[in-house]
Scaffold this motif. Sequence first.
Motif, short mmCIF file in Angstrom:
data_model
loop_
_atom_site.label_atom_id
_atom_site.label_comp_id
_atom_site.label_asym_id
_atom_site.label_seq_id
_atom_site.Cartn_x
_atom_site.Cartn_y
_atom_site.Cartn_z
N THR A 100 45.57 100.78 -34.66
CA THR A 100 44.79 99.71 -34.04
C THR A 100 44.21 98.79 -35.11
OG1 THR A 100 43.03 99.25 -32.45
CG2 THR A 100 42.69 101.14 -33.89
N LEU A 101 43.53 97.74 -34.67
CA LEU A 101 42.90 96.85 -35.63
C LEU A 101 41.63 96.23 -35.08
CD1 LEU A 101 44.62 93.38 -35.94
CD2 LEU A 101 45.35 95.00 -34.23
N THR A 102 40.81 95.76 -36.00
CA THR A 102 39.63 94.98 -35.65
C THR A 102 39.87 93.59 -36.21
OG1 THR A 102 38.20 96.90 -35.79
CG2 THR A 102 37.13 94.77 -35.92
N THR A 103 39.75 92.58 -35.36
CA THR A 103 40.12 91.23 -35.77
C THR A 103 39.13 90.21 -35.22
OG1 THR A 103 41.84 89.52 -35.54
CG2 THR A 103 41.72 91.16 -33.79
N ASN A 104 39.07 89.06 -35.89
CA ASN A 104 38.24 87.99 -35.33
C ASN A 104 39.01 87.20 -34.27
OD1 ASN A 104 39.89 86.08 -36.64
ND2 ASN A 104 38.50 85.86 -38.39
N GLY A 105 40.28 87.52 -34.09
CA GLY A 105 41.04 86.93 -32.99
C GLY A 105 41.73 85.61 -33.31
N SER A 126 36.08 90.70 -32.40
CA SER A 126 34.66 90.40 -32.62
C SER A 126 34.34 89.03 -32.04
CB SER A 126 34.35 90.43 -34.12
OG SER A 126 34.76 91.66 -34.65
N LEU A 127 33.34 89.00 -31.20
CA LEU A 127 32.97 87.74 -30.54
C LEU A 127 31.49 87.83 -30.17
CD1 LEU A 127 33.99 85.08 -29.18
CD2 LEU A 127 34.55 86.43 -27.17
N ASP A 128 30.68 86.98 -30.78
CA ASP A 128 29.23 87.11 -30.61
C ASP A 128 28.64 86.14 -29.60
OD1 ASP A 128 29.43 88.91 -32.75
OD2 ASP A 128 29.08 87.32 -34.22
N PRO A 145 37.85 78.11 -28.99
CA PRO A 145 39.06 78.06 -28.15
C PRO A 145 40.24 78.82 -28.76
CG PRO A 145 38.07 75.89 -28.32
CD PRO A 145 37.33 76.76 -29.28
N GLN A 146 40.34 78.77 -30.07
CA GLN A 146 41.43 79.48 -30.76
C GLN A 146 41.32 80.99 -30.52
OE1 GLN A 146 41.38 78.43 -34.92
NE2 GLN A 146 43.03 79.86 -35.45
N VAL A 147 40.09 81.50 -30.56
CA VAL A 147 39.87 82.93 -30.37
C VAL A 147 40.13 83.30 -28.90
CG1 VAL A 147 38.10 84.74 -30.40
CG2 VAL A 147 38.30 83.12 -32.31
N LYS A 162 38.82 95.22 -26.59
CA LYS A 162 37.40 95.55 -26.55
C LYS A 162 36.67 94.48 -27.35
CE LYS A 162 35.47 99.14 -28.82
NZ LYS A 162 34.25 98.86 -29.59
N ILE A 163 35.63 93.95 -26.77
CA ILE A 163 34.85 92.93 -27.47
C ILE A 163 33.71 93.62 -28.22
CG2 ILE A 163 33.35 90.91 -27.16
CD1 ILE A 163 36.33 90.35 -26.51
N ASN A 164 33.58 93.27 -29.49
CA ASN A 164 32.44 93.72 -30.28
C ASN A 164 31.54 92.52 -30.54
OD1 ASN A 164 33.16 96.40 -30.65
ND2 ASN A 164 34.20 96.02 -32.59
N ALA A 165 30.30 92.63 -30.13
CA ALA A 165 29.36 91.53 -30.34
C ALA A 165 28.20 92.04 -31.19
CB ALA A 165 28.83 91.02 -29.01
N VAL A 166 27.91 91.33 -32.27
CA VAL A 166 26.74 91.69 -33.07
C VAL A 166 25.51 91.13 -32.35
CG1 VAL A 166 25.59 91.39 -35.31
CG2 VAL A 166 28.07 91.69 -35.22
#
Length: 336
Positions: A100-105, A126-128, A145-147, A162-166
């Motif tokens: 798997t990966l963690t990405t800013n999208g 990741s999306l805050d 919009p790109q994300v 899965k969205i990760n939000a700080v």
Amino acid sequence: MDKTAPLIDPFARAITYLRVSVTDRCDFRCVYCMAENMTFLPKADLLTLEELDRMCTTFVRLGVEKLRITGGEPLVRKGIMTFFRAMSRHLDSGALKELTLTTNGSQLAKHAADLAACGVRRINVSLDTLDPEKFAQITRWGRLPQVLDGIAAAQAAGLRVKINAVALKGFNEDEQFSITQWCADNGHDLTWIEVMPMGDLGNENRLDQYWSLRDLRARYADRFTLTDLTERSGGPARYVRLEDTGQKIGFITPLTHNFCESCNRVRLTCTGELYMCLGQEDMADLRAPLRASADDEALATAIRAAIRHKPKGHDFDYSHTGVAGQMTRHMSHTGG
Ligand code: SAM
Ligand code: SF4
């Protein structure tokens, strides 16, 4: 010793999860993660894709079952899809259970279908914030919009997102419920991450940005019926279900809860340093043994020696006035 004996640390924890930072570079400059003018590592210091393969393959042979690719932004690393394709052979053999990966999208629109073809099933994005202006402000260089296009492409390719939000005080407090609703509408799980005292605080004192997840949870409890879920990932995440919507919400609270006793993970940086704990400076250089010999046994021995030094827990503490256990590393270095 049995060459395939699993990796067990001094506190009887089996190490089955490796997070690998494949680059320290990024196309964003999130304010809590990087300075605007970052100096990145010289390319020669980075493990090549072949070296990353040898490294990960050796960990898999020693019992690692889950591989998370991160960074920096993993999808900006040149040739990274070659590496994902190579790792998919460990999924095919059954040795690896999850890739798997963690990405800013930002690059997902380009790569989502290939990732799915490599056996990736779930990704973290990741999306805050869902406000384009705030997004540009927090990521400095990112465009919302790109994300969002990238997330849509991932879903179209069959990937679970899965969205990760700080959680940032005074920044996305007002979006707690709109982000939650957006995730529900789009079928994404959501996890909130407490901001950690990483990197050079400079003028941006992270204590000012600190929004306790206890507070966030209390705000959910005001509006919804919460059920605590017992499932654990071996990491710092805890989960609740919002009974009213059935949604699962995660909380990563490395600073307010001690999760170390169940820790099953280690982190490899893009230069081949192995960090046994996110909250400790202690690391082992695996690049030297990797480059010293073509024999993977020397590398396996170095990995075993490193695991014997995995500490019991971390030293983070936001107690009262200052930030104790402050780390000087940036999150982009160890990959979060
Ligand atoms: N670039 C990718 C991304 O943003 O998802 C992967 C690397 S990034 C370092 C991994 C995660 O660390 C992101 O979810 C990011 O929000 C989080 N992160 C970065 N700095 C942090 C900090 N100071 N406190 C808490 N989380 C942080
Ligand atoms: Fe880049 Fe991820 Fe750090 Fe943001 S959090 S600057 S996207 S590495």
